[in-house]
Write an enzyme that holds these catalytic residues in place. Structure first.
Site, mmCIF file in Angstrom:
data_model
loop_
_atom_site.group_PDB
_atom_site.id
_atom_site.type_symbol
_atom_site.label_atom_id
_atom_site.label_comp_id
_atom_site.label_asym_id
_atom_site.label_seq_id
_atom_site.Cartn_x
_atom_site.Cartn_y
_atom_site.Cartn_z
ATOM 1 N N ASN A 210 0.846 -1.198 0.000
ATOM 2 C CA ASN A 210 0.000 0.000 0.000
ATOM 3 C C ASN A 210 0.879 1.245 0.000
ATOM 4 O O ASN A 210 2.106 1.141 -0.046
ATOM 5 C CB ASN A 210 -0.954 -0.024 1.198
ATOM 6 C CG ASN A 210 -0.183 -0.090 2.507
ATOM 7 O OD1 ASN A 210 0.546 0.824 2.855
ATOM 8 N ND2 ASN A 210 -0.312 -1.209 3.225
ATOM 9 N N ASP A 279 -3.901 -6.604 5.019
ATOM 10 C CA ASP A 279 -4.934 -7.446 5.627
ATOM 11 C C ASP A 279 -4.962 -8.830 4.992
ATOM 12 O O ASP A 279 -5.467 -9.774 5.585
ATOM 13 C CB ASP A 279 -6.311 -6.784 5.462
ATOM 14 C CG ASP A 279 -6.431 -5.544 6.345
ATOM 15 O OD1 ASP A 279 -5.965 -5.610 7.498
ATOM 16 O OD2 ASP A 279 -6.952 -4.517 5.873
ATOM 17 N N ASP A 306 -4.232 -10.145 12.620
ATOM 18 C CA ASP A 306 -4.358 -8.759 13.058
ATOM 19 C C ASP A 306 -3.455 -8.568 14.282
ATOM 20 O O ASP A 306 -3.762 -9.031 15.387
ATOM 21 C CB ASP A 306 -5.820 -8.437 13.397
ATOM 22 C CG ASP A 306 -6.025 -6.936 13.590
ATOM 23 O OD1 ASP A 306 -5.223 -6.315 14.312
ATOM 24 O OD2 ASP A 306 -6.967 -6.388 13.006
#
Ligand code: PMT
Length: 426
Positions: A210, A279, A306
């Site tokens: 990202n 994720d 997570d």
């Protein structure tokens, strides 16, 4: 001097023969990575031309309070807001006196009066002027108001006399300036911070990732170190220099970030998750480069662990701070994450389009955050990521103290929703 990197320093230059030394101060501040803007008084400009400082700082020099052009651009209020710290070097006897009386009839004194950031002055004047009871009383008054005194030094003076009144030598002056950013609100605490993106390998040459640059997380680590904490910074793949006094662990994937965090949080007091962790990761990391073909390529993805949720569940006494990067319903999603991950605080971060007020967020130098914690909230308006990180750390330190006050009695982590209808508490 890493501690001055990315700091916005407003340098005031007043009427003293030592004004010529301000050029070297600007050079050294810029070498240290600081952004410098110069405000000169009329007296200062009698000794050195503004052009010199403009060339050295790379910005126009500001001189006039009532200049319609500069007030429309960067007037006294904008300059006061822009700065992370103000340093007046050299500060003449007259300027010291003006500061004591809260004068605002020239640009530099108006900026000092309008600003809430740390202010340091480096007095430079003839020894008799320095020793005069009037000057000494002024210095005591300013010190009692929290103005930091840098010098003066003792030695031979431009007027031919020897005594106290020389501008402080460059190195201690820079050290003093760097220490303006130090507070002790997290002394003795260990803080683990995650920053940057992660990369999830598809094959030996490709990955999923990202746009995170790591700037926000690195600013948080810097602010925590400046608050006196021992900081362990777990950084994804970013090209940023290590912040001063932080132990840095470089990782690539979400799994590596998970392992590095879990190896250190047991000894920590606070965990701040600013990283944009992937994720999902490809189920298969192909051993060889996937060959191009005319067919569509389908990747099967599986969820990563997570990290934040796991840390919060495994270490309920740890103070946990999450970030929520959202492109819609910022507050709603942030509050859900606060509750589901059982956090002590969440920093809601708008990353959607048209974020004029956040100036881009991913990769940019500025940002804005909304903080929520059980029973409270605060809005941190758009500013540099470094300033924002400092404000965040102040809230974290306050909430950490409050929580530990309670937890000492109950030994339990109580997760309540903030009263979002309340007026922000800042
Ligand atoms: O790096 P910059 O360019 O400066 O940009 C800053 C930023 C936008 C990346 C940063 O301010 C930010 O918002 N970071 C969190 C981004 C994110 O992943 O948010 P999220 O809502 O998807 O995740 C919620 C929280 O869970 C985050 O604290 C995240 O670190 C954590 N998380 C998420 C997934 C995962 N597998 N493990 C986690 O720990």
């Amino acid at each position: 001097m890493q501690r001055l990197a990315n700091k916005r320093i407003l340098l005031g230059v007043t009427g003293s023969i030592a004004a010529y030394k301000a050029g070297e101060i600007i050079r050294r501040l810029r070498d240290a990575g600081a952004d410098v803007r110069v405000v000169m008084t009329r007296g200062g400009a009698e000794f050195v031309t503004p052009m010199t400082f403009q060339a050295l700082s790379g910005h126009p020099v500001h001189m006039h309070l009532l200049d319609t052009e500069s007030e429309a651009g960067m007037g006294h209020i904008e300059l006061a807001r822009w700065a992370d710290a103000i340093c007046v070097a050299p500060a003449s006897a007259d300027f010291v006196s003006r500061l004591v009386h809260g004068r605002a009839d020239d640009l530099l004194s108006a900026v000092c009066l309008a600003s809430k950031v740390p202010l340091a002055i480096a007095p430079a004047m003839n020894g008799a002027m320095w020793a005069n009871p009037a000057t000494q009383a002024n210095i005591r008054t300013l010190s009692s108001r929290g103005v930091v005194m840098l010098g003066p030094d003792e030695g031979e003076q431009a007027c031919g006399e020897t005594g106290t009144g020389r501008l402080q030598a460059l190195q201690p002056l820079l050290e003093g300036l760097a220490s303006l950013f130090e507070r002790h609100i997290l002394s003795g605490k260990t803080v683990v911070v995650t920053a940057g993106p992660t990369r999830e390998a598809i094959d030996p040459v490709r990955y999923l990732s990202n746009h995170s640059s790591g700037k926000m997380g690195f600013s948080v680590a810097t602010a925590a170190a400046e608050a006196g904490a021992h900081v362990i910074l777990v950084a994804g793949p970013v090209s940023l220099p290590s912040p001063d006094r932080c132990e840095r662990i470089d990782v690539i994937s979400a799994q590596q970030m998970h392992d590095a965090v879990l190896a250190h949080v047991a000894q920590a007091d606070i965990f701040i998750a600013a990283a944009a962790v992937a994720d999902y990761r490809p189920v298969v990391n192909a051993a060889d480069k996937i060959k191009k073909s005319r067919q569509t390529l389908t990747l099967e993805l599986e969820p990563t662990t997570d990290i934040l949720a796991e840390v919060s569940a495994r270490y309920p006494r740890l103070f946990t701070v999450g970030f929520a990067a959202e492109t819609r319903e910022l507050e709603k999603h942030a509050l859900e994450k606060l509750q589901h991950k059982r956090l002590d605080m969440i920093a809601a971060n708008w990353v959607g389009p048209a974020a004029e007020e956040t100036a881009g967020t991913f990769g940019s130098d500025t940002n804005a955050l909304k903080l929520f914690w059980p029973g409270g909230q605060a809005e941190l308006t758009v500013t540099s990521k470094w300033k924002l990180a400092r404000q965040l750390i102040e809230h974290v330190a306050q909430c950490y103290d409050t929580r530990h006050h309670h937890i000492d009695r109950t030994d339990a982590k109580v997760v309540m929703m903030p009263d979002v209808g309340r007026t922000p508490s800042r």
